[in-house]
Design an enzyme around this catalytic site. Structure first.
Site, mmCIF file in Angstrom:
data_model
loop_
_atom_site.group_PDB
_atom_site.id
_atom_site.type_symbol
_atom_site.label_atom_id
_atom_site.label_comp_id
_atom_site.label_asym_id
_atom_site.label_seq_id
_atom_site.Cartn_x
_atom_site.Cartn_y
_atom_site.Cartn_z
ATOM 1 N N ARG A 160 -55.435 77.661 -122.304
ATOM 2 C CA ARG A 160 -53.992 77.756 -122.019
ATOM 3 C C ARG A 160 -53.183 77.705 -123.320
ATOM 4 O O ARG A 160 -52.192 78.424 -123.477
ATOM 5 C CB ARG A 160 -53.578 76.609 -121.079
ATOM 6 C CG ARG A 160 -52.137 76.694 -120.655
ATOM 7 C CD ARG A 160 -51.780 75.652 -119.632
ATOM 8 N NE ARG A 160 -51.776 74.299 -120.179
ATOM 9 C CZ ARG A 160 -51.573 73.194 -119.465
ATOM 10 N NH1 ARG A 160 -51.384 73.295 -118.151
ATOM 11 N NH2 ARG A 160 -51.580 72.014 -120.020
ATOM 12 N N LYS A 254 -46.542 76.939 -122.629
ATOM 13 C CA LYS A 254 -46.281 75.535 -122.953
ATOM 14 C C LYS A 254 -45.749 75.482 -124.383
ATOM 15 O O LYS A 254 -46.467 75.133 -125.323
ATOM 16 C CB LYS A 254 -47.568 74.719 -122.774
ATOM 17 C CG LYS A 254 -47.304 73.252 -122.524
ATOM 18 C CD LYS A 254 -48.553 72.589 -121.977
ATOM 19 C CE LYS A 254 -48.527 71.096 -122.105
ATOM 20 N NZ LYS A 254 -47.492 70.407 -121.373
ATOM 21 N N GLU A 287 -42.087 73.156 -109.721
ATOM 22 C CA GLU A 287 -42.882 72.110 -110.384
ATOM 23 C C GLU A 287 -41.956 70.990 -110.835
ATOM 24 O O GLU A 287 -40.736 71.069 -110.688
ATOM 25 C CB GLU A 287 -43.635 72.695 -111.589
ATOM 26 C CG GLU A 287 -42.714 73.235 -112.667
ATOM 27 C CD GLU A 287 -43.431 73.841 -113.868
ATOM 28 O OE1 GLU A 287 -44.604 73.508 -114.106
ATOM 29 O OE2 GLU A 287 -42.803 74.642 -114.569
HETATM 30 C C1 PLP Z 1 -43.992 71.870 -117.015
HETATM 31 C C2 PLP Z 1 -45.358 71.341 -116.712
HETATM 32 N N1 PLP Z 1 -45.924 71.626 -115.516
HETATM 33 C C3 PLP Z 1 -47.142 71.160 -115.198
HETATM 34 C C4 PLP Z 1 -47.864 70.370 -116.079
HETATM 35 C C5 PLP Z 1 -49.226 69.851 -115.691
HETATM 36 O O1 PLP Z 1 -50.223 70.440 -116.474
HETATM 37 P P1 PLP Z 1 -51.601 69.697 -116.808
HETATM 38 O O2 PLP Z 1 -52.216 69.320 -115.531
HETATM 39 O O3 PLP Z 1 -52.388 70.703 -117.535
HETATM 40 O O4 PLP Z 1 -51.255 68.507 -117.597
HETATM 41 C C6 PLP Z 1 -47.325 70.067 -117.317
HETATM 42 C C7 PLP Z 1 -48.087 69.251 -118.267
HETATM 43 O O5 PLP Z 1 -47.639 68.802 -119.274
HETATM 44 C C8 PLP Z 1 -46.032 70.558 -117.656
HETATM 45 O O6 PLP Z 1 -45.479 70.280 -118.836
#
Ligand code: PLP
Length: 404
Positions: A160, A254, A287
């Site tokens: 990712r 990200k 989210e």
């Molecule tokens: C905006 C956002 N959504 C979802 C997630 C969850 O991702 P992960 O399970 O890979 O931590 C994150 C993690 O930091 C995030 O910043």
């Protein structure tokens, strides 16, 4: 203990910390924060500063806003000259700052491709102000958990990370396996058995322009930290975010542009909630600010929003895989990744937040609506146990051992 990094031993830049001085033509300006002197409590008080005959900056006048008899510190500072420091004095002060820093997080190791190695001294864990990631937000990052001497889902997070870098048009300074090697060695040098590894790819230092064309080499940074805050034991309350969510192009990567996420978290905290949930333009659940969301419907289906317009959560995707066990055992009727409206979400039997920082956290209330019976749900509890077990004893595809 980590062996030394086989590459690159030398700083990428010959002059990794350019002594750029930002000059100002005005002789008088406002400083909006306290001047950080070791031993001086950090406080916010705007000062009017002017240059004395020596050229040193002198605090000359305190604005009316803070001219307050209770604010004795600001009066002390009225006569404080801002010192011009040598580099060794700066390092000393950074050490003092780190020693006095009060936080639940401890920084154990940092890698920087700019200085071409790892340091375990928190005072040396710095990056350059003219890094395009610092002043323009031109950087991406990711985080992987360290559990019992293993990195959890490292390869999924790196995948990712590299996708985010590509979307942000940042060409990594090393190939993927070298990045992976650097990250593993940084954890090894930290001796951390349980904590977090966070890493960044940046357009790199160069200048203060908008274009990254002056940033000669992209940079990789990584830090290992341990968080001593107590684990979440109880379900939480969430609200609907009034802060607009990022457009899909930015939500799926990200990047370090987390201002909407920060404001959304602050909005939640101001309203006594744990997180604020974003809805998309059609009113579907999107989210949270650093987590995904999932529901268990009244007919026992686990539903998670599509990842097309939000961050593709590594933890949420792993939960989808692990939840199949609950379907086999008849405790879930099925699993669906698809649209779910806010109204449907609020009527669900269970709601949960999912992410690497929180793992699986039950939601008991969304705005004014109590979710299900208002208690932590059985499915959320089972999914939390499954992911914890996976972190401790999952397959090698999700557990990378650290050679300490
Ligand atoms: C905006 C956002 N959504 C979802 C997630 C969850 O991702 P992960 O399970 O890979 O931590 C994150 C993690 O930091 C995030 O910043």
């Amino acid at each position: 203990m980590a062996s030394s990094i086989p590459f690159p031993h030398q700083p990428i830049s010959e002059n990794p910390f350019p002594s750029t001085i930002v000059s100002s033509s005005s002789v008088s300006s406002h400083i909006g924060r306290s001047i950080g002197l070791p031993g001086v409590t950090s406080r916010v008080f705007p000062l009017r500063v002017s240059r004395g005959s020596s050229g040193k900056v002198r605090a000359a006048e305190i604005s009316n806003q803070t001219r307050d008899s209770t604010n004795l510190r600001s009066v002390d500072l009225q006569m404080t000259e801002v010192p011009l420091l040598s580099s060794s004095e700066v390092v000393e002060r950074l050490k003092t700052y780190q020693e006095n820093r009060k936080s639940t997080q401890h920084y154990l190791a940092m890698y920087s491709s700019i200085f071409g190695g790892i340091t375990t001294d928190p005072a040396a864990m710095v990056i350059s102000l003219d890094d395009h990631m610092v002043h323009r937000g031109h950087g991406v990052f990711d985080t992987a958990a360290i559990m019992d001497g293993h990195l959890y889902e490292l390869d999924q997070h790196i995948e990712r990370f590299l996708k985010s870098a590509s979307m942000a048009k940042i060409a990594p300074p090393f190939d993927p396996s070298s990045i992976r090697n650097v990250l593993i060695q940084t954890v090894s040098a930290s001796k951390c058995m349980r904590g977090s590894l966070r890493y960044w790819l940046s357009a790199g230092p160069g200048d203060f322009q908008l274009s990254p064309s002056g940033c000669s080499t992209p940079a990789l940074y990584a830090v290992v930290y341990q968080d001593q805050s107590p684990p979440y034991k109880k379900g939480v309350k969430v609200i609907t975010s009034s802060i607009p969510m990022k457009p899909p192009q930015f939500a799926i990567m990200k990047s370090v542009n987390y201002l909407p996420n920060v404001l959304s978290k602050m909005e939640a905290e101001e309203k006594g909630a744990f997180a604020a949930i974003w809805l998309d333009d059609e009113g579907n659940v999107a989210e949270g600010p650093n987590m995904n969301v999932a529901f268990v419907t009244t007919d026992k289906e686990l539903v998670m929003p599509y990842f097309d317009n939000i961050l593709s959560g590594c933890t949420a995707k792993r939960v989808v895989v692990l939840a199949k066990k609950l379907v086999k055992e008849g405790r879930l009727a099925g699993i669906r990744v698809g649209d779910i409206t806010m109204q449907e979400g609020k009527m669900a039997e269970e709601m949960m937040l999912i992410g690497s920082g929180i793992l699986v956290l039950p939601v008991l209330q969304w705005d004014e609506q109590i979710i299900g019976n208002g208690k932590e749900g059985a499915v959320a509890q089972e999914l939390l146990e499954l992911i914890q077990e996976d972190m401790k004893a999952g397959p090698s595809a999700v557990r990378i051992p650290i050679p300490y």
